[in-house]
Design a protein around this motif. Structure first.
Motif, PDB file in Angstrom:
ATOM      1  N   UNK A 191      53.353  14.620 -22.304  1.00 31.79           N
ATOM      2  CA  UNK A 191      52.715  15.773 -22.942  1.00 31.79           C
ATOM      3  C   UNK A 191      51.555  15.313 -23.827  1.00 31.79           C
ATOM      4  N   UNK A 192      51.741  14.209 -24.511  1.00 32.28           N
ATOM      5  CA  UNK A 192      50.646  13.659 -25.330  1.00 32.28           C
ATOM      6  C   UNK A 192      49.489  13.226 -24.436  1.00 32.28           C
ATOM      7  N   UNK A 193      49.839  12.562 -23.312  1.00 34.83           N
ATOM      8  CA  UNK A 193      48.795  12.104 -22.391  1.00 34.83           C
ATOM      9  C   UNK A 193      48.041  13.284 -21.780  1.00 34.83           C
ATOM     10  N   UNK A 194      48.757  14.318 -21.382  1.00 33.86           N
ATOM     11  CA  UNK A 194      48.103  15.510 -20.841  1.00 33.86           C
ATOM     12  C   UNK A 194      47.169  16.123 -21.888  1.00 33.86           C
ATOM     13  N   UNK A 195      47.658  16.174 -23.123  1.00 31.33           N
ATOM     14  CA  UNK A 195      46.884  16.802 -24.194  1.00 31.33           C
ATOM     15  C   UNK A 195      45.600  16.037 -24.485  1.00 31.33           C
ATOM     16  N   UNK A 196      45.650  14.728 -24.300  1.00 33.44           N
ATOM     17  CA  UNK A 196      44.476  13.896 -24.571  1.00 33.44           C
ATOM     18  C   UNK A 196      43.439  13.976 -23.455  1.00 33.44           C
ATOM     19  N   UNK A 221      51.710  21.601 -31.017  1.00 28.00           N
ATOM     20  CA  UNK A 221      50.897  20.879 -32.001  1.00 28.00           C
ATOM     21  C   UNK A 221      49.470  20.666 -31.512  1.00 28.00           C
ATOM     22  N   UNK A 222      49.336  20.354 -30.219  1.00 31.62           N
ATOM     23  CA  UNK A 222      48.026  20.023 -29.669  1.00 31.62           C
ATOM     24  C   UNK A 222      47.256  21.238 -29.165  1.00 31.62           C
ATOM     25  N   UNK A 223      47.913  22.388 -29.089  1.00 27.52           N
ATOM     26  CA  UNK A 223      47.223  23.593 -28.659  1.00 27.52           C
ATOM     27  C   UNK A 223      46.963  23.650 -27.168  1.00 27.52           C
ATOM     28  N   UNK A 224      47.998  23.355 -26.370  1.00 28.76           N
ATOM     29  CA  UNK A 224      47.896  23.421 -24.909  1.00 28.76           C
ATOM     30  C   UNK A 224      48.981  24.368 -24.399  1.00 28.76           C
ATOM     31  N   UNK A 239      59.395  29.401 -29.353  1.00 30.19           N
ATOM     32  CA  UNK A 239      59.125  28.037 -29.820  1.00 30.19           C
ATOM     33  C   UNK A 239      57.680  27.839 -30.253  1.00 30.19           C
ATOM     34  N   UNK A 240      56.853  28.814 -30.015  1.00 37.71           N
ATOM     35  CA  UNK A 240      55.462  28.709 -30.444  1.00 37.71           C
ATOM     36  C   UNK A 240      54.559  29.568 -29.589  1.00 37.71           C
ATOM     37  N   UNK A 241      53.369  29.856 -30.106  1.00 39.82           N
ATOM     38  CA  UNK A 241      52.485  30.763 -29.384  1.00 39.82           C
ATOM     39  C   UNK A 241      51.868  30.136 -28.142  1.00 39.82           C
ATOM     40  N   UNK A 242      52.065  28.822 -27.944  1.00 40.05           N
ATOM     41  CA  UNK A 242      51.547  28.158 -26.746  1.00 40.05           C
ATOM     42  C   UNK A 242      52.632  27.944 -25.687  1.00 40.05           C
ATOM     43  N   UNK A 424      38.197  30.206 -20.001  1.00 39.47           N
ATOM     44  CA  UNK A 424      38.642  28.892 -19.534  1.00 39.47           C
ATOM     45  C   UNK A 424      38.608  27.797 -20.596  1.00 39.47           C
ATOM     46  N   UNK A 425      39.253  28.044 -21.722  1.00 39.72           N
ATOM     47  CA  UNK A 425      39.449  27.022 -22.754  1.00 39.72           C
ATOM     48  C   UNK A 425      40.920  27.016 -23.120  1.00 39.72           C
ATOM     49  N   UNK A 426      41.364  25.963 -23.751  1.00 38.93           N
ATOM     50  CA  UNK A 426      42.781  25.893 -24.120  1.00 38.93           C
ATOM     51  C   UNK A 426      43.187  27.039 -25.040  1.00 38.93           C
ATOM     52  N   UNK A 427      42.412  27.240 -26.077  1.00 39.83           N
ATOM     53  CA  UNK A 427      42.739  28.320 -27.000  1.00 39.83           C
ATOM     54  C   UNK A 427      42.569  29.678 -26.332  1.00 39.83           C
TER      55      UNK A 427
END
Length: 483
Positions: A191-196, A221-224, A239-242, A424-427
Motif C-alpha cells: 500500500x505504501x509502494x502503491x501510494x508512492x 493516510x496517503x489519500x488513495x 474506516x475512512x473517507x478513502x 482524474x486525481x486521487x482526491x
C-alpha cells in the motif's frame, strides 16, 4: 596464598600430608578453572542462541522478504500463470519492444483465453508511452491463485471495455497487478509502494478482511481511494473517507441467513462453526448470532476451527446433542477444508448455511451430495438477474461462466473509472465516490456507496444442486430474488 574459603589448619607438619594437600589444591584449581570455562561457554552459547532466536522471531515471514518490486507488475514480469509467450512478452516490455510484447501477449491469449493477467498486460502494452490513468489490482496470488484470477478477470474486463471504447475522455486505463499474498503486513508495505507511485490513482483490493484493514490505514493516510471487491467484515465500515467496497457487508449476509433459518426453515436453534482468528469469520458469526437472538432464536453451540483439538465428527455430534436444528459455516479461505469436513460428516442430518467464502469449486468437488441443499449468501450470481448483459459478455470474453468475485471486482473497477471520468486525481476520485449522487453501472445493479463506504446492496441466496454447469456434477443456483 590460600584459595578463597580454604582453612589454615588444612596443612600439617607431616611432609606426606603437605604433599597430599598440595596435590589436592592443584586438582581443585584445575576443576574450578574447568568449571569456569564451561560456564563461560554455556553462558556464551545461551546468549548466542537467545540472540539468534530473537533475530529469527523478529524476522519477517519468508514471503515478505521478497522484494516489493517483484510483487508489482504492469507487464514487465509475470506474477500469475507463466508460459513461454508471456515470458517473451514480459522481456519485450522490459526492453521497450512494444510490438514484440503485444504480439506475444496476443499469442498467450490464443493459448489461454481465460488468462486475465495476459489481457491486462496486453492492454497496457498497447498504451505504450501514451498518457494513461493508472489503477492497481492487489490480489492474493501467492496464497489463493484461483481467487486472484477471479478478481483479475473482473478488472481486466472493465479495462478492456473502456479502452476499446476509446478510454476515459480519450485517455486509456493502465492496470498494475500486485501480489499481496493476502498477508496484512505485505499488503501494508505494498500500500505504501502503491501510494508512492503517482501513476496509481486508485486501488482495487484487497482480498481478505484482515488484509484490507491493514492496508486501509495506509490509503487513508496517503489519500488513495481503495475499493475492496471481497472484504465483507463489518470492521471495515467507516474506516475512512478513502475506504470503499463493492461487496455487501456481513450485515447483509448474516441477516439474510438468519432470516432464512427462521422464516424459510422454520428453525430457531443454530450451531456456529467459525474461525476465531479471522476478522471475516468473526464478523459473519456476530451478525448472524445477533440477528437470530433479536428474532427469538438462539445459538446452542459454537465451534472454533482454529482450536487445535477441533474434530469435525465430534463437533457435529455435539451440535446435534445440544439441540441444534441447523449449522452456520463461517470459514475463511484458510480453514475451508475443515468446513468441508463438517459438510461430509454432517451427512445431510442438519441444514447447512454458509457465507460467501464457501462459494468455491472445492465446496462442490468435496461436498458433492453431502452439500446438496446448503444455502449460501453471496453478492451476485450469473442467473440472479435475467436482464443483465454482463454474464453473457463475460462468457464470450473468458470462454466460460464467471462467479461473484469477478462480477464484484468488475464493479470496483467500474466505480473507479466512473470517478476518473469526472475528476482524474486521487482526491477527486474520493470526492466523486463519496458524493450522495454518485452512481455507476455495475455487472447487475447500480453501484452506490453509503457514507460508511459500504455498498448499498442486498445479497443473493444460492443453494447447491446436482447440475451440469460445472465439471463436478453439482452447481450453485439462486433460490430467491435478492432480499
Amino acid at each position: 596464598p590460600l584459595l578463597p574459603g580454604a582453612h589454615h589448619n588444612t596443612y600439617s607438619a607431616n611432609p606426606n600430608t603437605v604433599s597430599w594437600s598440595m596435590s589436592q589444591r592443584k586438582e581443585t584449581l584445575v576443576s574450578l578453572v574447568s568449571l569456569l570455562l564451561t560456564g563461560v561457554a554455556l553462558v556464551g552459547g545461551l546468549r548466542w542462541y537467545q540472540s539468534t532466536q530473537s533475530r529469527l522471531e523478529s524476522r519477517p515471514p519468508v514471503e515478505s522478504q521478497q522484494p516489493l518490486s517483484s510483487r508489482i507488475s504492469q507487464g514487465e514480469r509475470v506474477l500469475l500463470t507463466t508460459s513461454p509467450e508471456k515470458e517473451a512478452a514480459a522481456r519485450g516490455v522490459s526492453e521497450g519492444d512494444e510490438e514484440e510484447a503485444i504480439a506475444q501477449f496476443e499469442a498467450a491469449l490464443e493459448q489461454s483465453r481465460n488468462d486475465p493477467e495476459a489481457l491486462i498486460y496486453l492492454n497496457n502494452a498497447r498504451i505504450g508511452s501514451s498518457k494513461s490513468y493508472g489503477i492497481v489490482a492487489s490480489v492474493p496470488i501467492g496464497s489463493d491463485a484461483n481467487a486472484a484470477r477471479e478478481i483479475l478477470r473482473g478488472v481486466a474486463q472493465a479495462q478492456n471495455e473502456i479502452n476499446e471504447a476509446g478510454g476515459i475522455g480519450g485517455i486509456r486505463l493502465k492496470v498494475f497487478v500486485g501480489d499481496d499474498n493476502n498477508d496484512p503486513e505485505i499488503a501494508r508495505q505494498l500500500a505504501r509502494a502503491y501510494s508512492q507511485n503517482r501513476e496509481i490513482l486508485g486501488v482495487v483490493g484487497h482480498f481478505g478482511s484482515e488484509t484490507s484493514l491493514a492496508a486501509a490505514q495506509v490509503y487513508q493516510k496517503e489519500g488513495v481511494a481503495m475499493i475492496s471487491p471481497t472484504s465483507t467484515s463489518v470492521e471495515l465500515s467507516g474506516k475512512g473517507e478513502y475506504i470503499f467496497r463493492t461487496v455487501p457487508s456481513d450485515r447483509f449476509a448474516g441477516s439474510a441467513l438468519a432470516d432464512y433459518l427462521l422464516e424459510t426453515l422454520q428453525k430457531k436453534q443454530g450451531a456456529v462453526f467459525y474461525n476465531a482468528e479471522s476478522t471475516y469469520s468473526q464478523s459473519l458469526k456476530t451478525v448472524f448470532t445477533t440477528e437470530l437472538y433479536a428474532q427469538g432464536g438462539e445459538i446452542v453451540a459454537e465451534f472454533d476451527f482454529a482450536n487445535g483439538e477441533f474434530n469435525a465428527a465430534e463437533a457435529v455430534q455435539s451440535a446435534i446433542d445440544s439441540g441444534a436444528e441447523a449449522i452456520l459455516l463461517a470459514p475463511n479461505s484458510a480453514v475451508l477444508d475443515k468446513a468441508l469436513q463438517v459438510v461430509q460428516v454432517n451427512d445431510n442430518r442438519l441444514p447447512l448455511l454458509a457465507g460467501d467464502s464457501a462459494y468455491k469449486p472445492e465446496t462442490l468437488q468435496v461436498g458433492r451430495r453431502d452439500a446438496v441443499g446448503m444455502v449460501l449468501a453471496v453478492p451476485w450470481h450469473s442467473l440472479g438477474d435475467p436482464d443483465s448483459t454482463f454474464p453473457e459478455t463475460a462468457r464470450q470474453l473468458w470462454g466460460g461462466e464467471v462467479n461473484w468475485r469477478t462480477a464484484i471486482a468488475y464493479d470496483a473497477a467500474q466505480a473507479l473509472i466512473a470517478a476518473m471520468a469526472v475528476n482524474p486525481t486521487r482526491q477527486g476520485i474520493q470526492e466523486v465516490l463519496s458524493s450522495t449522487d454518485f452512481s455507476a453501472t455495475g455487472a447487475s445493479d447500480e453501484i452506490r456507496f453509503l457514507p460508511s463506504g459500504d455498498r448499498n446492496q442486498a445479497v443473493q441466496l444460492v443453494t447447491i444442486e446436482p447440475g451440469e454447469r460445472t465439471n463436478f456434477d453439482y452447481e450453485f443456483v439462486p433460490i430467491s430474488p435478492r432480499n
